[in-house]
Design a protein around this motif. Structure first.
Motif, short mmCIF file in Angstrom:
data_model
loop_
_atom_site.label_atom_id
_atom_site.label_comp_id
_atom_site.label_asym_id
_atom_site.label_seq_id
_atom_site.Cartn_x
_atom_site.Cartn_y
_atom_site.Cartn_z
N MET A 1 0.84 -1.20 0.00
CA MET A 1 0.00 0.00 0.00
C MET A 1 0.88 1.26 0.00
O MET A 1 0.62 2.22 -0.73
N GLU A 2 1.91 1.23 0.83
CA GLU A 2 2.85 2.36 0.88
C GLU A 2 3.54 2.52 -0.47
O GLU A 2 3.79 3.63 -0.94
N ARG A 3 3.87 1.37 -1.07
CA ARG A 3 4.58 1.42 -2.34
C ARG A 3 3.71 2.06 -3.43
O ARG A 3 4.19 2.87 -4.23
N GLN A 4 2.41 1.71 -3.43
CA GLN A 4 1.53 2.33 -4.43
C GLN A 4 1.46 3.84 -4.25
O GLN A 4 1.42 4.59 -5.23
N ILE A 5 1.44 4.27 -3.00
CA ILE A 5 1.41 5.71 -2.74
C ILE A 5 2.70 6.36 -3.24
O ILE A 5 2.68 7.41 -3.89
N ALA A 6 3.82 5.70 -2.96
CA ALA A 6 5.11 6.23 -3.43
C ALA A 6 5.15 6.27 -4.95
O ALA A 6 5.59 7.26 -5.55
N ASP A 7 4.67 5.20 -5.58
CA ASP A 7 4.67 5.14 -7.05
C ASP A 7 3.79 6.25 -7.64
O ASP A 7 4.17 6.92 -8.60
N ALA A 8 2.58 6.41 -7.06
CA ALA A 8 1.66 7.42 -7.57
C ALA A 8 2.26 8.81 -7.38
O ALA A 8 2.13 9.68 -8.25
N THR A 9 2.91 9.02 -6.26
CA THR A 9 3.49 10.34 -5.98
C THR A 9 4.64 10.62 -6.93
O THR A 9 4.80 11.74 -7.42
N GLU A 10 5.40 9.57 -7.21
CA GLU A 10 6.51 9.76 -8.14
C GLU A 10 5.99 10.06 -9.56
O GLU A 10 6.50 10.93 -10.25
N ALA A 11 4.95 9.33 -9.94
CA ALA A 11 4.43 9.49 -11.30
C ALA A 11 3.70 10.82 -11.48
O ALA A 11 3.83 11.47 -12.51
N LYS A 12 2.91 11.21 -10.46
CA LYS A 12 2.05 12.38 -10.65
C LYS A 12 2.49 13.60 -9.85
O LYS A 12 1.91 14.67 -10.00
#
Lengths: 623, 334
Positions: free
Chosen positions: B305-316
């Motif tokens: 879950m944390e990873r998805q947040i990090a990925d989304a933050t990095e992408a957007k």
């Protein structure tokens, strides 16, 4: 084709109307919701004021061509001062006989009916229950019928696009949309840009929808009947600012984001898919880059438990659902109330009881929101009144939950959740701010988890990770200071009263009710929730006829604003329109001993402005 | 960071109020001893319980805690762990709480592999409500609510957890502090959900339910200790567990030799062998395996879950409310 230009004829040729109501109706598979949504965006871009109402069947896919399978989308466009999606359509688009049969009675006398003639064959007529063809038996006398063989014209238009088989006729909603775009002088690029973006990955679908839309538009230009049924609805004179068109499930999600930002804590949204609330989960799941955690739980009870767990450790815990889900969550809501933790329970209400009318709107969970828990268990209840207002209502729910350390029920409904209206964008710099203050250290000798703030009566929010503040909460009655389990009889009474007083004190923190319109009227109309638009329009229309009417609309359903009793007492007659069997009217009668008159509608549909107006006049004329 | 704690640091000021002689006392001591030893900063520890005798547990731990709703502790604990993955989150439950009213939350917490440690105190009876049969009571059990014998076929909690593909599944005995602490330590070290069934004696309503496993004269022949990397031998090495065609059974070692005896490996990804071992005993009667059945690695839900947040933050980029409010087309009125 004789005419190939796709610009509108001079405005002077168009019939000028201040307002028009259009209903797109067809089979569930005909793409009417999509057509309506595209027409809405084009109308917003054009600058009309507008309001919409989707109306679709609960069945995932009822048998094609049947009355049960009819899906409709109504939009009201106007040059200003619009409040409701309109009572009766001026224009009906009927993609098949069932859509005609189900909607014809609602159409204004002399209204325009756009029909797809290709669907009017024997089998479809029979499925709709027509013994004879309504085009020929006089059924449509008195209407302005614009008939187009949409299947054939769509097939012809998309033949070079590359779509095959069943895909071909999927584009016919764009044909209809194109024809309507011509009739109402909608900007084509709004729709074509959307198609280009939406179907970028499917070039053949992109090509087909574009071709069908243009074919529909050009058919309008070139076909005499259509060419003489064109309208000009002027752009609205709205207050200056930047606008967008929103549906309530979107704005309530954004309001929760804004609420979490205002509080300076992360948002944790746990939900179980349920109509009509699922779109709130979908919307929040798209915004993980805010640090938002969304969780699709195994069931409704788990969802509220997850949100409560997140609240215990310092997040803004929210669970979203509809009525049946709230019923399941009630035990955990009681725990949140007992543990005195902030928690928001969003209820996008639908028709009940039981599974009821999942895709239809109702306001029948008010009593459940206020009273639906075991024990003496009061909590604040807040209701949104429109798609735009849902943003502010959600922020208000966050503010109260955190400030008073209490679960809050935030009410929306299927109408607010799925209908749309133009919304003046808030200035992000001026959004509310209410930073959370967590307990950080022990005051005195030991930590007292239930030592209350003297003003708000809220207990401290002490979260894991804070050394020295280790404590236990739970559902057993607590000692009023230490929070230890207590079976002391007097302590239980003290705690019951404290929980009640804490919630009652919220009344001191909300604005007084202000009466709109004629303060000196005989009659006061009291609304709450999604009836705002219809009551407002109903009151306006009644006043235009020379009657005096006063109007108030409640956001805070528990506790009520401090001056509500005094306001009600000023009026000899109090009328309470509600989409339930009189729940607010009963609360007002019980709380303030006023002879409130209930005006109830439980058809799964919003009030019409005319229904409100008629009832107001009837009530005024009662002895 | 390891902190020097003693058991007293984890004892709250609340008087412990289980019936005298209850197995819960021993488990509480084992957990407190384990906590002192594990050295997790106690402000980062959260105990969550549902309803039942065992559910009083958080009140006695000087950590953060929540005594919640019947059966719902795994859901609440999931919320805690998902919101704050750095916390050490423990669920204390009983056979009624975890397997009857809360069965759904249990299996979903286990399949998700969220980082919570679930301790199921199994006494095969409803104690708090004074003695009705539970979902682990043996069929035919006569209680106040089943005067002619219970008609329910009981759950085998270890089989159930393995069926839900729990990544860590163990069983221990309340009286055996050393073994309990060993299981707690392994569960703590495991990344993701851990499930420990603890046979717990209810001396008031279901006394001696586990007597075959605890009595001096019978325990050697009935306790099968599962030890990683070792042959599954018991009864002083006279008996062993063999596997054939996916089924576990007991063999006489003197007759068949040690070569046929299964060597225990809890880290095998396929849960089939662990499940076969769990079927050796249905309820604590006869030879019953204790120890870690399964201990495999799978990404923990909260970390993902944390990873998805990090990925989304990095992408957007970090969330910008002003741009979200402009998701739909906008227009300006002058």
């Amino acid at each position: 084709m004789a005419i190939t230009q796709d610009s509108a004829p001079p405005i002077s040729d168009r019939e000028r109307r201040q307002r028009v109501v259009i209903r797109f109706a067809g089979d569930s598979g005909d793409g009417m919701q999509l057509a309506g949504a595209r027409f809405t965006d084009a109308s917003a871009a054009f600058g009309n004021d507008l309001a919409t109402l989707p109306n679709f069947p609960a069945e995932i896919r009822a048998p094609a061509g049947t009355l049960a399978g009819v899906s409709a989308f109504q939009i009201h466009i106007a040059g200003g001062d619009i409040l409701t999606p309109g009572d009766a359509p001026d224009v009906l688009v009927a993609m098949n006989p069932a859509a005609l049969k189900k909607n014809l009675d609602d159409v204004m006398p002399g209204g325009v009916i756009v029909i797809n003639t290709d669907s009017f064959e024997e089998r479809n007529l029979a499925k709709a229950g027509y013994e004879t063809d309504p085009r020929e038996d006089g059924t449509l006398d008195g209407y302005n019928v614009l008939a187009a063989p949409m299947d054939e014209l769509t097939k012809e238009a998309v033949k070079d696009s590359g779509v095959q088989g069943r895909e071909v006729l999927r584009s016919k909603n764009f044909f209809a949309l194109g024809a309507l775009a011509w009739m109402f002088d909608r900007p084509q690029e709004t729709t074509l840009d959307w198609v280009a973006e939406k179907f970028a990955a499917k070039p053949e679908v992109l090509a087909a929808n574009t071709a069908a839309f243009k074919a529909g538009y050009n058919y309008g230009i070139t076909t005499e009947a259509f060419a003489h049924s064109t309208f000009e609805v002027p752009a609205a004179d709205l207050p200056p600012g930047e606008y967008t068109n929103v549906v309530g499930n979107q704005t309530i999600a954004w309001g929760l984001i804004a609420g979490a930002q205002a509080a300076g804590i992360p948002l944790f949204y746990a939900s179980y898919p349920i109509t009509p609330a699922s779109d709130v989960l979908h919307e929040l799941a798209r915004h993980k880059n805010f640090g938002i955690k969304t969780f699709q739980a195994e069931d409704e009870i788990a969802a509220v438990g997850l949100a409560l767990g997140a609240a215990f450790v310092g997040h803004l815990g929210v669970t979203g659902t509809s009525g049946p889900g709230v019923a399941l969550k009630s035990e955990t809501i009681s725990l949140a109330l007992m543990a005195e933790l902030p928690l928001i329970i969003l209820n996008v209400q639908r028709g009940g009881p039981s599974t009821g009318l999942p895709t239809k709107t109702e306001q029948s969970d008010l009593m459940m929101s206020i009273h639906g828990r075991h024990g003496d268990a009061p909590l604040p209840v807040i209701a949104a009144s429109s798609p735009g207002d849902a943003f502010d209502a959600a922020i208000e729910a966050c503010r109260i939950a955190i400030k008073y350390m209490t679960p809050v029920i935030l009410l929306s409904d299927g109408y607010i959740g799925t209908s749309s209206e133009p919304w003046l964008l808030p200035d992000s710099a001026n959004l509310p701010s209410f930073p959370t203050s967590f307990a950080t250290h022990i005051e005195g000798k030991e930590f007292m988890p239930y030592l209350r703030d003297p003003e708000t009566l809220a207990r401290p929010w002490a979260v894991p990770g804070t050394p020295g503040l280790e404590h236990r909460v739970g559902g057993l009655e607590k000692d009023q200071l230490t929070g230890d389990v207590s079976y002391d009889p007097i302590n239980h009474e003290v705690m019951t009263l404290l929980r009640e007083q804490k919630v009652a004190a919220v009344a001191n923190d909300i604005p007084d009710i202000e009466v709109e319109d004629d303060a000196d009227a005989e009659l006061l109309v009291v609304g709450w929730g999604s009836t705002y638009s219809a009551t407002r329009a109903g009151v306006n229309n009644t006043r235009l006829e020379g009657y005096k009417v006063a109007h108030i609309h409640l956001r805070h359903l528990h506790p009520f604003a401090n001056n509500l009793g005094e306001v009600l007492a000023r009026y000899p007659k109090v009328l309470v329109p509600e989409l339930n069997r009189g729940q607010l009217s009963r609360l007002l009668r019980a709380e303030f001993l006023v002879p409130a008159i209930s005006f109830s509608k439980v058809q799964g549909l919003p009030f019409k402005a005319a229904e409100i107006k008629d009832k107001i006049i009837e009530t005024l004329e009662m002895p | 960071m390891t902190i020097a704690y003693t058991r007293q640091d984890f004892q709250s000021d609340q008087e412990v109020r289980w019936c005298p002689g209850c197995g819960d006392y021993t488990i509480l001591a084992s957990v407190q001893l384990f906590m002192a030893d594990a050295g997790i900063p106690k402000e980062n520890v959260v105990f969550v319980s549902g309803i039942g005798c065992a559910a009083r547990f958080p009140y006695y731990m000087e950590t953060f805690g929540m005594h919640s709703v019947h059966g719902r502790a795994p859901a609440i604990a999931t919320g805690i762990a998902a919101a704050r993955p750095e916390l050490s989150v423990w669920v204390v439950s009983g056979d009624g709480d975890a397997l009857s009213i809360g069965g759904n939350h249990l299996i979903h917490a286990l399949r998700r592999n969220v980082n919570i440690k679930i301790l199921l105190f199994n006494n095969q009876i409803y104690g708090l409500t004074k003695g009705q049969y539970s979902p682990t009571s043996e069929a035919g059990k006569r209680t106040k609510s089943s005067p002619m014998g219970s008609l329910d076929h009981p759950f085998n909690p270890v089989s159930l957890a393995l069926g839900a593909e729990a990544t860590f599944v163990a069983r221990t005995l309340d009286m055996d502090r050393t073994h309990t602490i060993e299981m707690l330590t392994a569960a703590h070290q495991h990344q993701g959900s851990a499930f420990i069934e603890i046979y717990q004696n209810c001396n008031v309503f279901n006394d001696k339910a586990f007597i075959e496993l605890t009595a001096k004269e019978s325990r050697d022949e009935n306790q099968i200790r599962l030890v990683q990397g070792e042959k599954v031998l018991f009864d002083g090495g006279k008996k062993g567990v063999a596997l054939e065609e996916g089924r576990a059974f007991i063999v006489d070692v003197e007759q068949y030799g040690e070569d046929v005896v299964h060597t225990h490996d809890a880290t095998v990804d396929d849960p089939a062998t662990a499940f076969a071992l769990s079927r050796l005993a249905h309820g604590p009667h006869g030879p019953t395996p204790l120890g870690i059945f399964r201990n495999v690695e799978r990404p923990a839900y909260d970390d993902d879950m944390e990873r998805q947040i990090a990925d989304a933050t990095e992408a957007k980029g970090p969330g910008d409310l002003a741009s979200v409010l402009r998701t739909n087309a906008t227009w300006t009125v002058d």
